[in-house]
Design an enzyme around this catalytic site. Structure first.
Site, PDB file in Angstrom:
ATOM      1  N   SER A 416      86.660  35.256  23.786  1.00 29.37           N
ATOM      2  CA  SER A 416      85.565  34.357  24.154  1.00 29.37           C
ATOM      3  C   SER A 416      85.991  32.913  23.925  1.00 29.37           C
ATOM      4  CB  SER A 416      84.333  34.664  23.305  1.00 29.37           C
ATOM      5  OG  SER A 416      84.629  34.455  21.941  1.00 29.37           O
ATOM      6  N   HIS A 437      84.974  38.863  29.589  1.00 27.21           N
ATOM      7  CA  HIS A 437      84.246  38.411  28.399  1.00 27.21           C
ATOM      8  C   HIS A 437      82.865  39.060  28.366  1.00 27.21           C
ATOM      9  CE1 HIS A 437      82.184  34.932  26.066  1.00 27.21           C
ATOM     10  NE2 HIS A 437      82.454  35.948  25.303  1.00 27.21           N
ATOM     11  N   GLU A 449      81.435  37.467  31.857  1.00 25.11           N
ATOM     12  CA  GLU A 449      82.218  36.360  32.411  1.00 25.11           C
ATOM     13  C   GLU A 449      83.585  36.940  32.779  1.00 25.11           C
ATOM     14  OE1 GLU A 449      80.879  32.074  30.526  1.00 25.11           O
ATOM     15  OE2 GLU A 449      82.215  33.294  29.330  1.00 25.11           O
ATOM     16  N   ASN A 487      79.765  29.587  26.484  1.00 20.20           N
ATOM     17  CA  ASN A 487      79.912  29.035  25.131  1.00 20.20           C
ATOM     18  C   ASN A 487      80.227  27.542  25.145  1.00 20.20           C
ATOM     19  OD1 ASN A 487      79.294  31.369  23.838  1.00 20.20           O
ATOM     20  ND2 ASN A 487      81.415  32.045  23.552  1.00 20.20           N
TER      21      ASN A 487
END
Ligand code: 3HC
Length: 696
Positions: A416, A437, A449, A487
């Protein structure tokens, strides 16, 4: 056969006029479909050789609803109301013949037909709530008259599709037809209705079920209470409940008037605009422009997972669920056993809720194996590494996979945070390396992702996207950058949340503002839930950050009964005077004067930098389109779907306002607020994010 217009035909079969609609992909009720049905009905009524009518569709489905692309455009053609009127008031019986899905306006058309027949695989539903609307063509008034107010409330506020078998039981359908002869069975039913002189049944006249609920307001009070959490922030479910109350208490024409009024209000509102946008955004995310037309989609019939922690176990379940065998590799037997047990326990918990049979658990577990030897992954079509975030460890694993795995295998990392290109450089086949991800818990969270490395091949991308669909994920293709899309944007909000509490806003004030905006919880409540000691070590802790101090005091979150908040035995969060004092001490040490921070500032400081970061992501080509960023945030981070996503919200607020605020914050707080070049450009040219769309 008579051609009515470009989408409708009328054929006389044994004295029954069969209207066939053909408007791919889903026979949505566009102007041509409405005109077609209306014209065909006029012709059928006027034709003395026709005794009854069947309405059916070509292609994969019955009418799947109003045409969402027409919403907000000037009206054209015959209205849906007129179509319904000619069907319901027809002097000749009308039978709706349903296959695929009868949804929204499609089901509402079927509900004004006198009889309904469907194949066993058909599904029926009123899913308007999912696009921020209510059934606006009589559904809120007719459905309760057939299935009763309680079932109607459930069906319309959830948007769920009901199976034909259940629809038959509840009275929504009159008959089931053989799967391969819907048309024949529908004509036979129509003939029987005529020959047996059955009545022209109109649902609008069936009042028994609504009358039985009259004088029982507790039905609605209970329903509102039971669903308060689920409906929080959403306007449509509340209006649906009011319409069903009207169905129970008022004559149908008054109920229909109220339904129309609310439908128009919702249609004009921001929530439905956001949810309709999201409907198309979530579909568009699958579309990857620029992939080679001949990029082969590789067969994935076996999956290896490295790491049997929470993440690895959750990832494995996705594949077991769809019948793909999984082999998990760990470094220690104990960790492997724990991982395998976690998977079984997760399945057993689902079974306890009645959502999985004992047999299904065994079938899935039979597809699962584990070992301590990477060599066992040599034959796998796809290997997903899910070990802790350490570049050296990951590079070592990928170097070994490169030597072990067969040619053509896809080598994926669940990282990540780390640079996928560097991970890929440990192999001699970077074209086979991709990021997958998953979000925790990986067996539950919808978002995936898919991270495209600099050298990832088109075929590996195409295969990963298709596989994501197969395992029921919402996949978004992103590029390699720190934090990828989700993120990276989260980092902006987190930074501002932390800064705000040093300026005088308490954690509970920040949380309340974001909760009221529509997030399931604020960042500090979230930290308490996840545990403040994630990545914290007692030995290295030096009281240098607020988090370190809280952990040192054993305030490590909900699990220790205290974190940013205090918690009682029921885990109710209460603002903590201790934390307030510690924050004030910290702020003083940093030379910060506490000031009153308004709710408006909290929201703008947390949200606008997210929009700005999204603009940078687009500028750098790390996301294909603005709407992909929104799909990430709605699915992975609890962004309320009725606000569309950060980029949609930016457009809604107005990019000039976002830019002006970013400049103001840059001047007062520093370069972290520097506006993205793209944001400046869009404002200068009078455009917005929705004007950029390379996918279309
Ligand atoms: N209007 C316009 N386009 C629609 C549509 C609709 N109601 N429903 C689906 N489409 C389009 C999709 O955008 C997609 O287009 P694309 O190929 O260009 O991307 C195409 O049809 C196929 O759709 P899916 O990719 O979703 O195909 P699936 O086979 O997975 O699903 C479906 C089919 C179950 C029908 C699903 O599309 C769906 O749930 N559609 C929405 C149904 C709906 O919400 N109906 C209510 C509309 S509002 C209404 O009826 C108001 C009324 O009460 C007055």
């Amino acid at each position: 056969m008579k051609t009515i217009n470009n989408v409708a035909t009328l054929t006389n079969v044994n004295g029954v006029g069969v209207i066939a609609i053909n408007f791919p992909p889903v026979n949505a009720l566009s102007a041509s479909v409405r005109d077609g049905i209306h014209g065909a009905m006029q012709a059928a009524i006027a034709d003395p050789a026709i005794d009854a009518v069947v309405l059916r569709c070509e292609g994969s489905t019955f009418i799947a609803g109003a045409d969402i692309t027409e919403f907000g455009k000037p009206p054209a053609g015959v209205s849906l109301g007129e179509v319904q009127r000619i069907l319901e008031e027809s002097p000749k019986p009308v039978v709706a013949a349903i296959h695929g899905t009868a949804l929204g306006g499609g089901l509402e058309v079927a509900l004004v037909c006198h009889y309904r027949i469907a194949v066993p695989t058909a599904r029926l539903g009123l899913p308007e709530v999912n696009i921020g609307l209510l059934p606006g063509a009589g559904g809120t008034q007719r459905l309760p008259r057939i299935v009763g107010p309680e079932a109607a409330l459930e069906m319309m506020t959830s948007g769920a599709h009901v199976r034909a078998k259940d629809a038959l039981q509840s009275g929504l359908l009159d008959e089931l037809a053989p799967e391969d002869d819907l048309s024949g069975a529908a004509v036979a039913l129509a003939r029987r209705v005529v020959d047996e002189k059955r009545p022209l049944r109109k649902i609008r006249d069936q009042n028994e079920k609504v009358e039985a609920a009259r004088g029982h307001p507790e039905i609605f009070a209970k329903f509102r209470q039971a669903n308060a959490k689920k409906f929080r922030g959403f306007e449509a479910p509340k209006k649906i409940i009011e319409c069903v109350e009207a169905a129970v208490n008022l004559p149908i024409d008054e109920g229909l008037q109220l339904e129309r009024k609310y439908f128009m209000e919702l249609m004009k509102g921001d929530q439905s605009a956001a949810q309709r946008y999201y409907f198309f955004a979530s579909r568009q995310a699958w579309n990857v422009p620029g992939l080679a037309k001949d990029a082969a989609v590789l067969p994935v019939q076996s999956v290896g997972v490295i790491g049997a922690g929470t993440m690895g176990a959750g990832i494995a379940m996705n594949f077991l669920n769809v019948g793909i065998p999984v082999h998990i590799v760990e470094t220690r037997q104990e960790a492997l056993d724990r991982g395998l047990k976690t998977i079984r326990t997760n399945y057993e918990n689902t079974a306890k809720k009645g959502r999985l049979t004992a047999q299904a658990i065994e079938e899935r577990m039979a597809l699962l194996t584990g070992s301590l030897d990477l060599q066992n992954l040599s034959d796998m079509d796809l290997v997903i590494e899910a070990v802790f975030e350490n570049m050296d460890v990951k590079k070592d694993i990928f170097g070994r996979l490169d030597r072990i795995c067969k040619a053509g295998a896809i080598l994926a990392s669940n990282t990540s945070a780390l640079d996928l290109n560097e991970i890929a450089s440990a192999t001699s086949r970077p074209e086979a390396v991709i990021g997958l991800h998953f979000f925790s818990p990986a067996n539950v969270m919808k978002l995936l992702e898919v991270v495209r490395g600099a050298k990832t091949s088109d075929s590996v991308i195409a295969t990963s996207m298709q596989l994501a669909k197969k395992i029921g994920k919402v996949a978004v293709l992103v590029g390699v950058c720190p934090g990828f899309v989700g993120n990276r944007i989260l980092g902006q909000r987190q930074r501002e949340a932390n800064a705000l509490i040093m300026e005088g806003a308490m954690p509970w004030a920040v949380d309340r503002v974001l909760y009221d905006f529509g997030f399931p919880m604020g960042p500090f409540a979230m930290s308490d839930l996840a545990g403040l000691d994630l990545g914290w070590s007692k030995e290295k802790s030096s009281s240098s950050t607020l988090r370190e101090v809280l952990c040192e005091m054993d305030r490590r979150g909900q699990k220790t009964g205290a974190g940013f908040y205090d918690y009682d035995e029921k885990r109710t969060a209460v603002p903590s005077p201790v934390v307030e004092e510690i924050i004030q001490r910290f702020a003083q040490k940093q030379g910060k004067q506490a000031r009153k921070v308004s709710d408006e500032e909290i929201l703008e400081r947390c949200i606008y930098p997210m929009i700005n970061e999204g603009a940078k992501i687009l500028e750098e080509g790390m996301a294909i389109r603005a709407s992909d960023i929104d799909v990430v945030w709605v699915n992975g981070y609890g962004w309320p779907v009725y606000r569309g996503g950060p980029m949609f919200y930016g457009d809604l607020v107005g990019l000039p306002k976002v830019l002006a605020k970013m400049k103001e914050f840059e001047a007062s707080h520093g370069p972290q607020f520097k506006p993205a070049k793209l944001l400046e450009e869009l404002v200068a040219s009078g455009r917005q994010f929705s004007d950029l769309n390379p996918g279309k």
